[in-house]
Design a protein around this motif. Sequence first.
Motif, PDB file in Angstrom:
ATOM      1  N   ASP A  85      25.938  17.653 -29.556  1.00 26.12           N
ATOM      2  CA  ASP A  85      27.256  18.270 -29.732  1.00 26.12           C
ATOM      3  C   ASP A  85      27.146  19.796 -29.737  1.00 26.12           C
ATOM      4  O   ASP A  85      27.975  20.484 -29.150  1.00 26.12           O
ATOM      5  CB  ASP A  85      27.909  17.804 -31.037  1.00 26.12           C
ATOM      6  N   HIS A  86      26.121  20.303 -30.407  1.00 25.04           N
ATOM      7  CA  HIS A  86      25.890  21.746 -30.474  1.00 25.04           C
ATOM      8  C   HIS A  86      25.658  22.306 -29.068  1.00 25.04           C
ATOM      9  O   HIS A  86      26.223  23.346 -28.699  1.00 25.04           O
ATOM     10  CB  HIS A  86      24.692  22.042 -31.383  1.00 25.04           C
ATOM     11  N   MET A  87      24.842  21.618 -28.283  1.00 27.86           N
ATOM     12  CA  MET A  87      24.558  22.088 -26.919  1.00 27.86           C
ATOM     13  C   MET A  87      25.829  22.084 -26.063  1.00 27.86           C
ATOM     14  O   MET A  87      26.067  23.023 -25.302  1.00 27.86           O
ATOM     15  CB  MET A  87      23.468  21.234 -26.272  1.00 27.86           C
ATOM     16  N   VAL A  88      26.644  21.056 -26.205  1.00 25.56           N
ATOM     17  CA  VAL A  88      27.900  20.981 -25.441  1.00 25.56           C
ATOM     18  C   VAL A  88      28.836  22.116 -25.859  1.00 25.56           C
ATOM     19  O   VAL A  88      29.416  22.805 -25.016  1.00 25.56           O
ATOM     20  CB  VAL A  88      28.575  19.598 -25.601  1.00 25.56           C
ATOM     21  N   ARG A  89      28.981  22.336 -27.169  1.00 26.44           N
ATOM     22  CA  ARG A  89      29.830  23.425 -27.673  1.00 26.44           C
ATOM     23  C   ARG A  89      29.351  24.782 -27.161  1.00 26.44           C
ATOM     24  O   ARG A  89      30.141  25.605 -26.702  1.00 26.44           O
ATOM     25  CB  ARG A  89      29.810  23.455 -29.207  1.00 26.44           C
ATOM     26  N   CYS A  90      28.045  24.993 -27.255  1.00 26.79           N
ATOM     27  CA  CYS A  90      27.491  26.285 -26.853  1.00 26.79           C
ATOM     28  C   CYS A  90      27.554  26.469 -25.344  1.00 26.79           C
ATOM     29  O   CYS A  90      27.683  27.606 -24.869  1.00 26.79           O
ATOM     30  CB  CYS A  90      26.061  26.428 -27.366  1.00 26.79           C
ATOM     31  N   TYR A  91      27.496  25.386 -24.597  1.00 25.76           N
ATOM     32  CA  TYR A  91      27.611  25.484 -23.145  1.00 25.76           C
ATOM     33  C   TYR A  91      28.946  26.115 -22.751  1.00 25.76           C
ATOM     34  O   TYR A  91      29.023  26.892 -21.808  1.00 25.76           O
ATOM     35  CB  TYR A  91      27.450  24.106 -22.494  1.00 25.76           C
ATOM     36  N   LYS A  92      29.982  25.792 -23.499  1.00 28.34           N
ATOM     37  CA  LYS A  92      31.310  26.328 -23.205  1.00 28.34           C
ATOM     38  C   LYS A  92      31.367  27.844 -23.435  1.00 28.34           C
ATOM     39  O   LYS A  92      32.161  28.537 -22.806  1.00 28.34           O
ATOM     40  CB  LYS A  92      32.362  25.619 -24.050  1.00 28.34           C
ATOM     41  N   ARG A  93      30.521  28.374 -24.321  1.00 32.04           N
ATOM     42  CA  ARG A  93      30.531  29.806 -24.641  1.00 32.04           C
ATOM     43  C   ARG A  93      29.424  30.581 -23.932  1.00 32.04           C
ATOM     44  O   ARG A  93      29.615  31.732 -23.564  1.00 32.04           O
ATOM     45  CB  ARG A  93      30.384  30.005 -26.147  1.00 32.04           C
ATOM     46  N   LYS A  94      28.255  29.958 -23.805  1.00 33.76           N
ATOM     47  CA  LYS A  94      27.100  30.637 -23.197  1.00 33.76           C
ATOM     48  C   LYS A  94      26.378  29.675 -22.252  1.00 33.76           C
ATOM     49  O   LYS A  94      25.256  29.260 -22.517  1.00 33.76           O
ATOM     50  CB  LYS A  94      26.156  31.130 -24.293  1.00 33.76           C
ATOM     51  N   PRO A  95      27.020  29.312 -21.148  1.00 34.93           N
ATOM     52  CA  PRO A  95      26.445  28.301 -20.262  1.00 34.93           C
ATOM     53  C   PRO A  95      25.053  28.641 -19.738  1.00 34.93           C
ATOM     54  O   PRO A  95      24.190  27.756 -19.676  1.00 34.93           O
ATOM     55  CB  PRO A  95      27.453  28.182 -19.122  1.00 34.93           C
ATOM     56  N   LYS A  96      24.805  29.896 -19.407  1.00 35.65           N
ATOM     57  CA  LYS A  96      23.487  30.262 -18.852  1.00 35.65           C
ATOM     58  C   LYS A  96      22.369  29.994 -19.851  1.00 35.65           C
ATOM     59  O   LYS A  96      21.285  29.555 -19.472  1.00 35.65           O
ATOM     60  CB  LYS A  96      23.474  31.727 -18.418  1.00 35.65           C
ATOM     61  N   ASP A  97      22.628  30.264 -21.126  1.00 38.16           N
ATOM     62  CA  ASP A  97      21.601  30.045 -22.150  1.00 38.16           C
ATOM     63  C   ASP A  97      21.297  28.558 -22.323  1.00 38.16           C
ATOM     64  O   ASP A  97      20.135  28.166 -22.483  1.00 38.16           O
ATOM     65  CB  ASP A  97      22.031  30.648 -23.483  1.00 38.16           C
ATOM     66  N   VAL A  98      22.332  27.733 -22.302  1.00 38.65           N
ATOM     67  CA  VAL A  98      22.129  26.286 -22.444  1.00 38.65           C
ATOM     68  C   VAL A  98      21.413  25.732 -21.213  1.00 38.65           C
ATOM     69  O   VAL A  98      20.483  24.929 -21.339  1.00 38.65           O
ATOM     70  CB  VAL A  98      23.473  25.562 -22.696  1.00 38.65           C
ATOM     71  N   ILE A  99      21.813  26.173 -20.046  1.00 34.03           N
ATOM     72  CA  ILE A  99      21.158  25.719 -18.811  1.00 34.03           C
ATOM     73  C   ILE A  99      19.669  26.069 -18.844  1.00 34.03           C
ATOM     74  O   ILE A  99      18.820  25.241 -18.512  1.00 34.03           O
ATOM     75  CB  ILE A  99      21.861  26.332 -17.576  1.00 34.03           C
ATOM     76  N   ALA A 100      19.346  27.287 -19.276  1.00 34.64           N
ATOM     77  CA  ALA A 100      17.947  27.707 -19.344  1.00 34.64           C
ATOM     78  C   ALA A 100      17.172  26.932 -20.409  1.00 34.64           C
ATOM     79  O   ALA A 100      16.044  26.481 -20.158  1.00 34.64           O
ATOM     80  CB  ALA A 100      17.866  29.209 -19.619  1.00 34.64           C
ATOM     81  N   THR A 101      17.766  26.762 -21.576  1.00 30.83           N
ATOM     82  CA  THR A 101      17.079  26.080 -22.677  1.00 30.83           C
ATOM     83  C   THR A 101      16.811  24.613 -22.359  1.00 30.83           C
ATOM     84  O   THR A 101      15.728  24.100 -22.619  1.00 30.83           O
ATOM     85  CB  THR A 101      17.913  26.201 -23.972  1.00 30.83           C
TER      86      THR A 101
END
Length: 108
Positions: A85-101
């Motif tokens: 859930d955290h990753m999905v939420r953060c993807y909406k705000r900082k997609p590049k960081d989630v994609i990289a992580t």
Amino acid sequence: MSDPDEIVRTFALQRIASLFNISVDLLNEEDVFGEDLKATRSSGLFTRNEYDAIEGDILDVCDRETYKTISSGNLTIYTVGDYCDHMVRCYKRKPKDVIATLKITSLS
């Protein structure tokens, strides 16, 4: 699978499975870190364990507001589902960081 939320969730599950060296099929969103998923080694001054990697992921993808919420104790990630859930939420705000992580290769 073209829904970005589901893609992020799938890669988040794969990340956890990889860190804990288990099959993704064995993970449940209700699995609790420290109870159902145990670190294989102790964390120390120069060694990192699975929990350190999970914590790093969580902090690497969050924005300032989310970081403050975590730091104040108002958001705690206990379960696999919480992490996803955290990753999905953060993807909406900082997609590049989630994609990289999560090492997401494609969102389509």
